[in-house]
Design a protein around this motif. Structure first.
Motif, PDB file in Angstrom:
ATOM      1  N   SER A 386       9.327   2.629  -5.864  1.00 61.05           N
ATOM      2  CA  SER A 386       8.386   3.594  -6.435  1.00 61.05           C
ATOM      3  C   SER A 386       9.090   4.435  -7.506  1.00 61.05           C
ATOM      4  O   SER A 386      10.242   4.821  -7.325  1.00 61.05           O
ATOM      5  CB  SER A 386       7.875   4.490  -5.306  1.00 61.05           C
ATOM      6  OG  SER A 386       7.461   5.716  -5.830  1.00 61.05           O
ATOM      7  N   ASP A 389       9.694   7.964  -6.005  1.00 57.89           N
ATOM      8  CA  ASP A 389      10.689   8.036  -4.939  1.00 57.89           C
ATOM      9  C   ASP A 389      11.316   6.655  -4.785  1.00 57.89           C
ATOM     10  O   ASP A 389      10.812   5.803  -4.033  1.00 57.89           O
ATOM     11  CB  ASP A 389       9.995   8.467  -3.624  1.00 57.89           C
ATOM     12  CG  ASP A 389      10.974   8.491  -2.473  1.00 57.89           C
ATOM     13  OD1 ASP A 389      12.154   8.161  -2.673  1.00 57.89           O
ATOM     14  OD2 ASP A 389      10.525   8.829  -1.342  1.00 57.89           O
ATOM     15  N   ARG A 392      11.560   4.374  -1.681  1.00 54.88           N
ATOM     16  CA  ARG A 392      10.403   3.701  -1.087  1.00 54.88           C
ATOM     17  C   ARG A 392       9.891   2.609  -2.020  1.00 54.88           C
ATOM     18  O   ARG A 392      10.112   2.666  -3.223  1.00 54.88           O
ATOM     19  CB  ARG A 392       9.286   4.719  -0.805  1.00 54.88           C
ATOM     20  CG  ARG A 392       9.693   5.640   0.360  1.00 54.88           C
ATOM     21  CD  ARG A 392       8.770   6.774   0.518  1.00 54.88           C
ATOM     22  NE  ARG A 392       7.416   6.439   0.963  1.00 54.88           N
ATOM     23  CZ  ARG A 392       7.065   6.069   2.185  1.00 54.88           C
ATOM     24  NH1 ARG A 392       7.999   5.942   3.100  1.00 54.88           N
ATOM     25  NH2 ARG A 392       5.814   5.816   2.491  1.00 54.88           N
ATOM     26  N   THR A 394       6.669   0.219  -3.591  1.00 59.43           N
ATOM     27  CA  THR A 394       5.265   0.441  -3.911  1.00 59.43           C
ATOM     28  C   THR A 394       4.585  -0.867  -4.327  1.00 59.43           C
ATOM     29  O   THR A 394       5.234  -1.766  -4.860  1.00 59.43           O
ATOM     30  CB  THR A 394       5.130   1.511  -5.025  1.00 59.43           C
ATOM     31  OG1 THR A 394       3.761   1.857  -5.169  1.00 59.43           O
ATOM     32  CG2 THR A 394       5.637   1.016  -6.377  1.00 59.43           C
ATOM     33  N   ILE A 402      -3.034   1.889  -4.400  1.00 59.34           N
ATOM     34  CA  ILE A 402      -1.564   1.984  -4.379  1.00 59.34           C
ATOM     35  C   ILE A 402      -1.085   2.272  -2.959  1.00 59.34           C
ATOM     36  O   ILE A 402      -1.606   3.178  -2.303  1.00 59.34           O
ATOM     37  CB  ILE A 402      -1.082   3.110  -5.316  1.00 59.34           C
ATOM     38  CG1 ILE A 402      -1.509   2.796  -6.752  1.00 59.34           C
ATOM     39  CG2 ILE A 402       0.420   3.334  -5.206  1.00 59.34           C
ATOM     40  CD1 ILE A 402      -1.302   3.943  -7.730  1.00 59.34           C
ATOM     41  N   ASN A 404       2.500   3.005  -0.729  1.00 59.52           N
ATOM     42  CA  ASN A 404       3.948   3.254  -0.698  1.00 59.52           C
ATOM     43  C   ASN A 404       4.438   3.068   0.732  1.00 59.52           C
ATOM     44  O   ASN A 404       3.749   3.473   1.679  1.00 59.52           O
ATOM     45  CB  ASN A 404       4.246   4.681  -1.167  1.00 59.52           C
ATOM     46  CG  ASN A 404       3.790   4.882  -2.610  1.00 59.52           C
ATOM     47  OD1 ASN A 404       4.144   4.097  -3.486  1.00 59.52           O
ATOM     48  ND2 ASN A 404       2.981   5.894  -2.851  1.00 59.52           N
ATOM     49  N   SER A 406       8.284   2.298   3.373  1.00 61.52           N
ATOM     50  CA  SER A 406       9.731   2.109   3.367  1.00 61.52           C
ATOM     51  C   SER A 406      10.017   0.650   3.650  1.00 61.52           C
ATOM     52  O   SER A 406       9.781   0.165   4.762  1.00 61.52           O
ATOM     53  CB  SER A 406      10.437   3.040   4.359  1.00 61.52           C
ATOM     54  OG  SER A 406       9.611   3.255   5.456  1.00 61.52           O
ATOM     55  N   SER A 427      -3.335   7.543  -3.264  1.00 56.12           N
ATOM     56  CA  SER A 427      -2.465   6.482  -2.748  1.00 56.12           C
ATOM     57  C   SER A 427      -2.481   6.498  -1.227  1.00 56.12           C
ATOM     58  O   SER A 427      -3.102   7.372  -0.608  1.00 56.12           O
ATOM     59  CB  SER A 427      -1.040   6.665  -3.265  1.00 56.12           C
ATOM     60  OG  SER A 427      -0.524   7.888  -2.773  1.00 56.12           O
ATOM     61  N   ASN A 429       0.128   5.802   2.355  1.00 51.23           N
ATOM     62  CA  ASN A 429       1.481   5.603   2.867  1.00 51.23           C
ATOM     63  C   ASN A 429       1.409   4.738   4.106  1.00 51.23           C
ATOM     64  O   ASN A 429       0.479   4.888   4.914  1.00 51.23           O
ATOM     65  CB  ASN A 429       2.115   6.943   3.265  1.00 51.23           C
ATOM     66  CG  ASN A 429       2.575   7.701   2.039  1.00 51.23           C
ATOM     67  OD1 ASN A 429       2.904   7.082   1.016  1.00 51.23           O
ATOM     68  ND2 ASN A 429       2.598   9.016   2.120  1.00 51.23           N
TER      69      ASN A 429
END
Ligand code: SAM
Ligand code: SF4
Length: 433
Positions: A386, A389, A392, A394, A402, A404, A406, A427, A429
């Motif tokens: 990403s 960040d 992470r 993406t 989108i 994101n 790990s 987005s 996560n």
């Protein structure tokens, strides 16, 4: 040492793709890439004139180049794209330090233009451009744009595209197939088909083929994982297309269907060719056939004559349809277009306050729609780390959201399954499953 080029691109995906063609021609001619303007022998400004803002950005960049050229008189400056097409030789008069001009239909003649012998200008509309084969320099190796048609015949009252990009022309299906096949063979996994009105693809071709037929031909290509497209015009939208999206495994479940406004009188003066209830009936067909298909749109606020009451109808439309995302713009006066001569232009402050209201409303809708995905597992094609960040990874879902998560660098370029843990406004996560 080989000469170097630098391209500065303004505007939309179509322009970014045109810049890939311009870069491809430079590469073929033996030019290298310059890191920035200061390091280049030739600079191309690939311009956009869809709204006044994009035009202003170009003029400010051109002003900066004047200073660079003063220090380095051997530098060549070329102006490409819609402003070159539209303003033509007037640009030479206003900015004598420009060396070349070429329009969107003349990218193929760039080579002869810069090598001399062909004058300094190539801005005639070229009806054969749809059959030209142009080398391309694509970045990334994962996702690629492919033009399937050029120009537009719709003449929406606000829009400059039919004047700058000329009449609608579809590329032969076999050329498109061959281009996509070789992209898949090179390892590209996702392609986005580009056209101003993909639903009318094939109208002028001798072979009896329409857009859903083209999608099903491309769906057979081995190695390709995802097919996307922009843009569909609501007037030419068909249930056949929705069925194709639902049934063809590689075609992503996402439809960008620009509504522009919710009021029938505004839609009429925009010359869009549908009423709100006709548009809504098409959304109902999409949702009946596939309730999970993402639907996004474009909106213009403050079109000439748009009253508070008209604007409320756009608000109602957004509330009723609940788009997955919207692109909203303040109406921008464009030279030569019909809307410029309409009465009752809307004040800039009114346009700004309407735009903020629309964006605020859409944020709450996006958040609510994303929230539904919490706990679900989605397929994500991973772009890489990403930008915000880098620890992470993406990527995007098939519906173009989108995500994101790990992961590790090796996930880049692959499809992975992600469980959504947290919805955000724009987005999601998640974690790998
Ligand atoms: N062909 C596509 C269609 O009909 O939906 C859109 C192409 S245009 C490049 C992208 C968007 O820019 C349009 O959908 C419209 O919302 C917006 N646009 C075009 N002309 C505009 C103008 N004069 N002012 C504000 N927005 C404009
Ligand atoms: Fe412009 Fe309308 Fe053509 Fe889209 S369909 S490019 S908005 S004229």
């Amino acid at each position: 040492m080989s000469k170097k080029y630098h391209i500065h691109t303004f505007g939309c995906q179509m322009n970014v793709h045109d810049s890939e063609k311009i870069a491809g021609i430079f590469n073929d001619t033996g030019y290298g890439t310059a890191e920035d303007s200061g390091d280049a022998d030739i600079i191309v400004l690939n311009t956009c004139s869809i709204r006044a803002k994009a035009e202003q950005k170009f003029y400010s960049e051109l002003g900066k180049l004047k200073k660079i050229k003063k220090k380095n008189p051997n530098l060549k400056i070329a102006v490409a794209g819609c402003i070159a097409q539209q303003s033509g030789k007037q640009l030479f008069k206003r900015f004598p330090y420009i060396d070349f001009l070429f329009g969107p239909d003349n990218i193929g003649s760039l080579n002869t233009l810069i090598e001399g012998g062909n004058g300094r200008t190539a801005i005639e509309h070229n009806p054969e451009y749809h059959t030209s084969v142009i080398p391309m320099k694509r970045e990334g190796g994962l996702k690629a744009w492919v033009s399937i048609m050029y120009g537009c015949d719709n003449f929406c009252a606000y829009c400059i595209v039919p004047y700058t990009r000329g009449r609608e022309r579809s590329r032969p299906a076999s050329d498109i197939y061959n281009e996509v096949k070789s992209l898949a063979d090179e390892g590209f996994k996702e392609i986005t088909l580009l056209g101003q009105n993909v639903n009318s693809y094939g109208k002028n071709l001798p072979d009896n083929i329409d857009f859903p037929d083209l999608l099903s031909k491309l769906n057979e290509i081995d190695g390709l994982q995802r097919i996307r497209f922009v843009t569909s015009h609501p007037r030419d939208f068909s249930a056949k297309l929705t069925r194709a999206i639902r049934d063809l495994s590689k075609v992503c479940e996402h439809m960008h269907l620009p509504i522009q406004a919710g009021s029938d009188s505004v839609l009429k003066s925009m010359n869009r060719g549908y009423t709100y209830s006709e548009y809504k009936a098409k959304i109902d067909i999409i949702r009946d056939l596939d309730p999970y298909m993402a639907v996004t749109t474009d909106i213009i606020v403050g079109f000439p004559g748009e009253t508070d009451e008209d604007f409320e109808k756009t608000i109602q439309a957004l509330t009723e349809i609940e788009y997955d995302a919207i692109y909203a713009f303040k109406y921008s006066k464009r030279p030569g277009t019909e809307a410029l001569y309409l009465p009752d232009h809307v004040d800039e402050e009114v346009k700004s306050s309407r735009l903020s209201r629309i964006l605020k409303l859409q944020e709450s809708i996006c958040y609510r729609k994303n929230k539904i995905l919490e706990g679900k597992v989605v397929e994500v094609l991973v772009d890489g780390p990403s930008e915000n960040d880098p620890t992470r990874m993406t990527g995007r879902t098939r519906s173009n959201k989108i995500v994101n998560f790990s992961g590790d660098i090796a996930d880049g370029g692959n499809s992975v399954f992600i469980k959504i843990l947290e919805a955000k406004m724009h987005s999601l996560n998640g974690e790998k499953v």
